[in-house]
Each structure stands twice: as C-alpha cells, then as structure tokens.
Motif scaffolding. Sequence first.
Motif, PDB file in Angstrom:
ATOM      1  N   PHE A  70      45.755  41.935  36.870  1.00 32.68           N
ATOM      2  CA  PHE A  70      45.537  41.117  35.667  1.00 32.68           C
ATOM      3  C   PHE A  70      46.393  39.852  35.736  1.00 32.68           C
ATOM      4  O   PHE A  70      45.948  38.764  35.359  1.00 32.68           O
ATOM      5  CB  PHE A  70      45.861  41.940  34.425  1.00 32.68           C
ATOM      6  CG  PHE A  70      45.607  41.247  33.102  1.00 32.68           C
ATOM      7  CD1 PHE A  70      44.735  40.173  32.991  1.00 32.68           C
ATOM      8  CD2 PHE A  70      46.239  41.696  31.945  1.00 32.68           C
ATOM      9  CE1 PHE A  70      44.508  39.542  31.766  1.00 32.68           C
ATOM     10  CE2 PHE A  70      46.025  41.075  30.720  1.00 32.68           C
ATOM     11  CZ  PHE A  70      45.159  39.994  30.628  1.00 32.68           C
ATOM     12  N   LEU A  71      47.610  39.981  36.230  1.00 33.44           N
ATOM     13  CA  LEU A  71      48.472  38.811  36.371  1.00 33.44           C
ATOM     14  C   LEU A  71      47.848  37.797  37.325  1.00 33.44           C
ATOM     15  O   LEU A  71      47.838  36.588  37.049  1.00 33.44           O
ATOM     16  CB  LEU A  71      49.855  39.241  36.879  1.00 33.44           C
ATOM     17  CG  LEU A  71      50.925  38.151  36.962  1.00 33.44           C
ATOM     18  CD1 LEU A  71      51.222  37.563  35.591  1.00 33.44           C
ATOM     19  CD2 LEU A  71      52.203  38.711  37.579  1.00 33.44           C
ATOM     20  N   LEU A  72      47.285  38.285  38.424  1.00 30.38           N
ATOM     21  CA  LEU A  72      46.608  37.392  39.357  1.00 30.38           C
ATOM     22  C   LEU A  72      45.392  36.750  38.701  1.00 30.38           C
ATOM     23  O   LEU A  72      45.154  35.541  38.833  1.00 30.38           O
ATOM     24  CB  LEU A  72      46.193  38.168  40.606  1.00 30.38           C
ATOM     25  CG  LEU A  72      45.392  37.395  41.657  1.00 30.38           C
ATOM     26  CD1 LEU A  72      46.125  36.147  42.117  1.00 30.38           C
ATOM     27  CD2 LEU A  72      45.069  38.311  42.844  1.00 30.38           C
ATOM     28  N   ALA A  73      44.612  37.546  37.964  1.00 30.99           N
ATOM     29  CA  ALA A  73      43.440  37.004  37.266  1.00 30.99           C
ATOM     30  C   ALA A  73      43.850  35.948  36.248  1.00 30.99           C
ATOM     31  O   ALA A  73      43.149  34.941  36.052  1.00 30.99           O
ATOM     32  CB  ALA A  73      42.678  38.136  36.587  1.00 30.99           C
ATOM     33  N   ALA A  74      44.996  36.155  35.605  1.00 24.27           N
ATOM     34  CA  ALA A  74      45.472  35.192  34.606  1.00 24.27           C
ATOM     35  C   ALA A  74      45.813  33.856  35.253  1.00 24.27           C
ATOM     36  O   ALA A  74      45.462  32.786  34.732  1.00 24.27           O
ATOM     37  CB  ALA A  74      46.691  35.763  33.881  1.00 24.27           C
ATOM     38  N   PHE A  75      46.499  33.885  36.375  1.00 24.54           N
ATOM     39  CA  PHE A  75      46.804  32.634  37.074  1.00 24.54           C
ATOM     40  C   PHE A  75      45.511  31.935  37.494  1.00 24.54           C
ATOM     41  O   PHE A  75      45.392  30.707  37.387  1.00 24.54           O
ATOM     42  CB  PHE A  75      47.669  32.913  38.306  1.00 24.54           C
ATOM     43  CG  PHE A  75      49.092  33.308  38.005  1.00 24.54           C
ATOM     44  CD1 PHE A  75      49.799  32.698  36.991  1.00 24.54           C
ATOM     45  CD2 PHE A  75      49.719  34.303  38.739  1.00 24.54           C
ATOM     46  CE1 PHE A  75      51.116  33.059  36.711  1.00 24.54           C
ATOM     47  CE2 PHE A  75      51.026  34.669  38.481  1.00 24.54           C
ATOM     48  CZ  PHE A  75      51.728  34.052  37.462  1.00 24.54           C
ATOM     49  N   ARG A  76      44.568  32.733  37.964  1.00 23.70           N
ATOM     50  CA  ARG A  76      43.315  32.155  38.462  1.00 23.70           C
ATOM     51  C   ARG A  76      42.534  31.494  37.330  1.00 23.70           C
ATOM     52  O   ARG A  76      42.061  30.354  37.463  1.00 23.70           O
ATOM     53  CB  ARG A  76      42.474  33.269  39.120  1.00 23.70           C
ATOM     54  CG  ARG A  76      41.147  32.790  39.690  1.00 23.70           C
ATOM     55  CD  ARG A  76      41.355  31.895  40.897  1.00 23.70           C
ATOM     56  NE  ARG A  76      40.070  31.524  41.497  1.00 23.70           N
ATOM     57  CZ  ARG A  76      39.430  30.380  41.241  1.00 23.70           C
ATOM     58  NH1 ARG A  76      39.941  29.509  40.368  1.00 23.70           N
ATOM     59  NH2 ARG A  76      38.293  30.099  41.862  1.00 23.70           N
ATOM     60  N   VAL A  77      42.349  32.181  36.208  1.00 24.20           N
ATOM     61  CA  VAL A  77      41.520  31.664  35.117  1.00 24.20           C
ATOM     62  C   VAL A  77      42.246  30.558  34.345  1.00 24.20           C
ATOM     63  O   VAL A  77      41.655  29.513  34.034  1.00 24.20           O
ATOM     64  CB  VAL A  77      41.092  32.806  34.179  1.00 24.20           C
ATOM     65  CG1 VAL A  77      40.389  32.263  32.941  1.00 24.20           C
ATOM     66  CG2 VAL A  77      40.183  33.774  34.922  1.00 24.20           C
ATOM     67  N   ALA A  78      43.521  30.771  34.030  1.00 24.12           N
ATOM     68  CA  ALA A  78      44.272  29.735  33.313  1.00 24.12           C
ATOM     69  C   ALA A  78      44.370  28.470  34.147  1.00 24.12           C
ATOM     70  O   ALA A  78      44.265  27.354  33.615  1.00 24.12           O
ATOM     71  CB  ALA A  78      45.662  30.253  32.955  1.00 24.12           C
ATOM     72  N   GLY A  79      44.554  28.643  35.472  1.00 29.03           N
ATOM     73  CA  GLY A  79      44.638  27.475  36.344  1.00 29.03           C
ATOM     74  C   GLY A  79      43.332  26.725  36.457  1.00 29.03           C
ATOM     75  O   GLY A  79      43.314  25.539  36.792  1.00 29.03           O
ATOM     76  N   ALA A  80      42.233  27.408  36.158  1.00 30.99           N
ATOM     77  CA  ALA A  80      40.911  26.774  36.192  1.00 30.99           C
ATOM     78  C   ALA A  80      40.477  26.296  34.818  1.00 30.99           C
ATOM     79  O   ALA A  80      39.297  25.959  34.617  1.00 30.99           O
ATOM     80  CB  ALA A  80      39.881  27.752  36.758  1.00 30.99           C
ATOM     81  N   GLY A  81      41.399  26.273  33.875  1.00 32.72           N
ATOM     82  CA  GLY A  81      41.071  25.804  32.533  1.00 32.72           C
ATOM     83  C   GLY A  81      40.115  26.705  31.793  1.00 32.72           C
ATOM     84  O   GLY A  81      39.377  26.250  30.920  1.00 32.72           O
ATOM     85  N   GLY A  82      40.108  28.001  32.121  1.00 32.39           N
ATOM     86  CA  GLY A  82      39.241  28.952  31.440  1.00 32.39           C
ATOM     87  C   GLY A  82      37.947  29.253  32.153  1.00 32.39           C
ATOM     88  O   GLY A  82      37.208  30.158  31.738  1.00 32.39           O
ATOM     89  N   GLU A  83      37.622  28.513  33.214  1.00 36.35           N
ATOM     90  CA  GLU A  83      36.410  28.817  33.973  1.00 36.35           C
ATOM     91  C   GLU A  83      36.539  30.214  34.580  1.00 36.35           C
ATOM     92  O   GLU A  83      37.518  30.531  35.244  1.00 36.35           O
ATOM     93  CB  GLU A  83      36.184  27.776  35.068  1.00 36.35           C
ATOM     94  CG  GLU A  83      35.847  26.392  34.540  1.00 36.35           C
ATOM     95  CD  GLU A  83      35.537  25.424  35.668  1.00 36.35           C
ATOM     96  OE1 GLU A  83      35.297  25.896  36.809  1.00 36.35           O
ATOM     97  OE2 GLU A  83      35.550  24.207  35.429  1.00 36.35           O
ATOM     98  N   ASP A  84      35.524  31.025  34.362  1.00 35.73           N
ATOM     99  CA  ASP A  84      35.635  32.435  34.742  1.00 35.73           C
ATOM    100  C   ASP A  84      34.274  32.972  35.166  1.00 35.73           C
ATOM    101  O   ASP A  84      33.703  33.860  34.528  1.00 35.73           O
ATOM    102  CB  ASP A  84      36.186  33.237  33.554  1.00 35.73           C
ATOM    103  CG  ASP A  84      36.455  34.687  33.874  1.00 35.73           C
ATOM    104  OD1 ASP A  84      36.466  35.051  35.066  1.00 35.73           O
ATOM    105  OD2 ASP A  84      36.649  35.475  32.925  1.00 35.73           O
ATOM    106  N   PRO A  85      33.721  32.465  36.272  1.00 31.18           N
ATOM    107  CA  PRO A  85      32.372  32.892  36.678  1.00 31.18           C
ATOM    108  C   PRO A  85      32.288  34.366  37.042  1.00 31.18           C
ATOM    109  O   PRO A  85      31.202  34.956  36.971  1.00 31.18           O
ATOM    110  CB  PRO A  85      32.076  31.998  37.896  1.00 31.18           C
ATOM    111  CG  PRO A  85      33.422  31.569  38.395  1.00 31.18           C
ATOM    112  CD  PRO A  85      34.277  31.446  37.183  1.00 31.18           C
ATOM    113  N   ALA A  86      33.415  34.974  37.435  1.00 26.53           N
ATOM    114  CA  ALA A  86      33.397  36.389  37.802  1.00 26.53           C
ATOM    115  C   ALA A  86      33.541  37.312  36.596  1.00 26.53           C
ATOM    116  O   ALA A  86      33.500  38.534  36.751  1.00 26.53           O
ATOM    117  CB  ALA A  86      34.510  36.679  38.809  1.00 26.53           C
ATOM    118  N   GLY A  87      33.722  36.748  35.406  1.00 26.00           N
ATOM    119  CA  GLY A  87      33.863  37.565  34.209  1.00 26.00           C
ATOM    120  C   GLY A  87      35.139  38.379  34.173  1.00 26.00           C
ATOM    121  O   GLY A  87      35.179  39.480  33.603  1.00 26.00           O
ATOM    122  N   LEU A  88      36.209  37.838  34.729  1.00 25.69           N
ATOM    123  CA  LEU A  88      37.471  38.567  34.802  1.00 25.69           C
ATOM    124  C   LEU A  88      38.044  38.869  33.425  1.00 25.69           C
ATOM    125  O   LEU A  88      38.530  39.982  33.170  1.00 25.69           O
ATOM    126  CB  LEU A  88      38.484  37.772  35.631  1.00 25.69           C
ATOM    127  CG  LEU A  88      38.147  37.584  37.113  1.00 25.69           C
ATOM    128  CD1 LEU A  88      39.077  36.567  37.747  1.00 25.69           C
ATOM    129  CD2 LEU A  88      38.234  38.919  37.847  1.00 25.69           C
TER     130      LEU A  88
END
Length: 645
Positions: A70-88
């Motif tokens: 979840f921590l990794l997913a948070a860095f990924r999504v927050a760093g992308a400005g909320g873009e979340d195509p994988a539905g994390l």
Amino acid sequence: MPPIVLPPEDRTLSPHTGWTRAHWEAVADHLLACAGRYAGPEHALVQLPGGRPSVSGQRSDALEGYARTFLLAAFRVAGAGGEDPAGLMRQYAQGLAAGTRTPTVERDLADGDQVSWPHIAERPQALVEAASIAVALRLTRPWLWDGLDEQTREQVRAWLAPGLRHSPVDNNWWLFPAMVGGFLVDASLDPDGSAQRAVDRGLSKIEHWYLGDGWYTDGRPRAFDHYNGWAFHLYPLLHAHLSGDKDLLETYGPRLAAHLTGHARTFGADGAPMHQGRSLIYRFAAAAPLWMGALTGYSPLGPGTTRRLASGALRYFIDQGAVDANGLLSLGWFGPYEPMVQTYSGPASPYWASKGFLGLLLPACHPVWTAVEEPGPAETADAVVALPQPGWLIQSTAADGLVRLHNHGSDDQPADQVLPDNPLYSRLAYSTATGPVFDGLPDNHFGLVVDGEVSERARIQPLGAGDGWAASTHRPRVGGRELPGTTVTSLVLASGCDEIHAHLVGGAQPGTGVQHSGWAVAGSTAEGRAHGLFAWGTVTGPAGGCLTCALENIEGFTTAAAHRVPRGTAFGPNGAVPALTGSTGTGVSLFVSASRLDRSVPRSFSRTKVRVDGTRIRVRWPDGGEHDAVLSTAAVTVTTVRPPA
C-alpha cells in the motif's frame, strides 16, 4: 510471470544508469501487479509465498503484505497526481474496510477468516504496519480516504487508535505511533489530543538518540545502520513536509543534509548500498533519504547526483535478480539468503523497500528528474572520509567504484547486557561488494584464540576517527566472559585501496594465539591461496569480473592461510577469506598487517612502506602521503601528512 517491461534507456539524460522516472514507474507497477496476485478476499491480506513465517505469525505477515505494498501504491498514485489506471486505490480501500471490520487476536490465518487484521494492542508488529498504512492514507487522502463512508472511517480510526500508545520497543519504533498520530490529526480525528501527543512524544523520544552530525543511534548505545536514513530521517521530515511545519523542517532538515554528506559516500559505483546492519532485505530503501533531501530542499547533493545514486541502487538490485520468477522481492540481497534474515521478517518484509520510491512524489518536471545524471562520490576520486559519530572510516576508490566501511564504533550491544557478536555490526569492516560470513571463520576480525575458540569483539569503545584513520578498543570475550585484564586496541590507516591494520594486545597470557582475518569475497567461483606470510582470495561474479582480497603480515604474525567460506555470503555461494595467525609475548604485543579489497589480480603491498618501532607505526603511501601513529592500551594518536600537490 513475465519479466519487468522497461522503457528504452536514456543515456543522454542518465549517462550512468540509463534509467529515468519512467523506469521507476515501470518497476513500481510490476512489483504491485505481482504482489497483488497473492491478495486474499477483499484485498485485506496479502499473503506472499516463500520463506518461513516471521515470529509474529502468518496473519501479521499478511497484514505486512497489505501495508507495505500500500505504501508503494501510495507513492505511485500520489506521484501521478491521482492517476490510477490499475485501480489501486479501489483495491486498497476495499482491503481497509474488510481488514478493520472485525480485528482478531489470532496469530495465524484461520479457516473461514482470511480478512481480519490483528489488533495492534495484541500483535506489536501490527504497529509497524499501522505506520505504513497511516502514511499511505495521508499521501492518498483525496483519492481514497475522502471517498470512504463514515462507518469505514470509524473502523479505521478504531483500529489505529491503540497505535497511539507507548511503543513496545525502545528504538525507532517510537516513530510509528507518531506517524499514526500525524494521519489522525491531518484527518481531523483527534478530539482529545491523543494523536498530537503521540506525534510530540515520538519526536521527543528520538532526541535522546541524536548524537550530532546527522547521526542517531537506534535505541542501543552504539547501534548505527541504515535505520538512520530510512527511519530517523524519513519519518520526521515526511511528517513535517506533509503538515507544512516550518519549525520541524528547520530542525530535521539540516540533520538530514549533514547525514547525506556521509550517506552519499556509502554507495558503490555499481549502485550497491553499504552491506552493513540489520534489515538489509529492504535493499533500495537506502535511497529514501536521498529522495527526502530533494523533496524538502535539505540536501548537499545536486539533483543529478541524487537521481544517479537512487537509480543506481534500484537498478543494481533489479539487474542482480532481487525480483524472483514470480515478480516478488525475496528474503535476501540478490536472491534468497536466509542467514541475513532477522526473526521478525516474513515473506512480505522486503517490501519496506517501497520507501525507495519516495522520489515519485516529486513531479516529473522537478530537477531531480530532469537534470542530467552526475557521478556519485565513489566515482569522482579516491577518498578516505571519517564519520566520527558512528566511528566509521569510509574508503572509496574511483578505479573500481568500491566503497569500504571501517567500523570502530558500531556494535549493536544493549546497555545492560553483552550479546554475542552480530556479524552485521561487529566486524572491523564492511563494503559494497562483500558480506559477512555467518557460519565459518569470521571475516574482518581480530581475536585471541583460547581453547580453540576465537574471542569476540563485544562492546566497542571508539577512540576517534580522523584524516585517514579510525581506532577503537575492546575487551575480548570468550564464551560470553571477558578475558581477565585483557584489552585490544585497534587502528586502521587507509589510503587508495590499501589498509594498514594494527592491534595492540595488553594483559594476555604469553603464548596466547591470535588470529586476524581479512575480507571475505564470494561469487560464482572462488580460489584462495597463501605464499609465505601473504594470503589472498579471488572470486568471479555471475556476470564475470573478479574481486580480490589480500592480507599480508607486517609485524607479529607467523603464519598465513586462505580459508574456504563453506556457505558463501549474500554475494555468492563460493567464497574465500585470508587470515594471519601468531601468538602474544610478554607485556603488550603488537600485530600489524596490510589488507586490500579491489578488482585487480592479487599483488604485493611493496609500494606501501611501513616501519614499526615498538608501538609506533609509520606509513608512507604510494601517493606520498604519510601516517605516524602511536598506540597504547587506552589511546591512539595519529599524525597525518597529506601528499604533495
């Protein structure tokens, strides 16, 4: 599982690693997708295969799988400005609701209950994971938390609340309640002020362990390791950054900058972090403080150097097989290596490496992503730099990019007892290309031989670290007991790739055996030999290339040998370590040797001139520099003469 699909290298922007932000995103996506295949019902628990369970049990381990990914997913999504195509965020929100619905005190996963998280009050390890969950929720609040219904929010608050209490472990764990408290304050869930008190208490507690120059000891008097970077500097500064607290930033920012001055020197030119201390299975989490410096503006490093070091660390492990055929991070360094795994680690523990992706919080337009890579300190020139607080001497050589850490201050011993030597803390030296021996002749060790047993170093008392030198003293122990009236004063002098080691033994019975070992090299194949009082070992790595260790008597030793390392080290299955032996005389006895770790063929130390007169050692190095040292049983004095310009 197919291998990681990486974008093309960009050797214009990244001449050293070829990697860009897109490579970091690709690795993050691959790690998340592969770990996600092992998520249980409602994505509440992620039970990864492989390895033995931790001492906390399978349920705790599965919570760890959720929290750390979840921590990794948070860095990924927050760093992308909320873009979340994988539905994390949808997946982790679902797991959050299910896991906190009916927390359990059961240690292991029970039939029929594959979703409940353990109570924090009942399973201390859950506090560690609560901190990761709290940080992740804080980072992704607009895309996850703000969309939860009130019942789920209350469930989460109730599950986190016990994490505000006192830490059960008196070390960096005090920062976990602080991180939980920081989120609850941020989410306006602190009606009685207990969350803010947890933040204040945790930050206050770590002040007891701050020694200056950017260095904390991890609870125990002299426990120095990577937890300085991925815990003590990461959590307070991330909290300060997210809360916009300028006072905290001005307190912890300069400390981080001071720490990074030395930390940056501990990465090899191949990207390898220093192989020293516990929890090394977190691997490229060593990059977290580098990114934190860029995120907060408190860094002595240029943006190109920051990315070069961080990308080098990530690529080093990806290229060396740290991700297995299932796309999972293994319990080890390259592949699995059980001897270096702590009892608190389970199959999902390596995903604290997620901290290394902190740099994704920096936007793509930030200089840390757009600047051209610049070389790290180990690549620019030979250097020998003292870090007095931990009692370390950092020695690096530009020709081969190796970095060596000479240890005269870190032992991980508690204040109220003496434990057996920990191979990851008590050795005389560590490097970016070698690991300690766990089940054979101890490498980089000087000991007295009593009834066939080699003494331990136990508690180390630093005597200082300066220009090209570091020194310490200790009372050797055999079978957990000090040898009566016996002391060992140890000194290392270093220049280029060469080292001179001196050990002054006082109070030992005449005729007591002594043994000094050098570097343990390991790889695909290994060879060790000795000739006269000169011993060496050479290994080849999986991708070819050699690594050589050499050890030669200067004073006091009478035999030399090269020993096989039965199970190798974290760096390979076959290894060799050179060693010298001798015996004490009457009064004090001085033993001096020359040592080297490099990527050349074995060669003598004839270009380094050493003169020993009583307890005085004078060294003239190949570059013209000189050291003049005098040892006693309680002190060392060293005079350094720099080589002519």
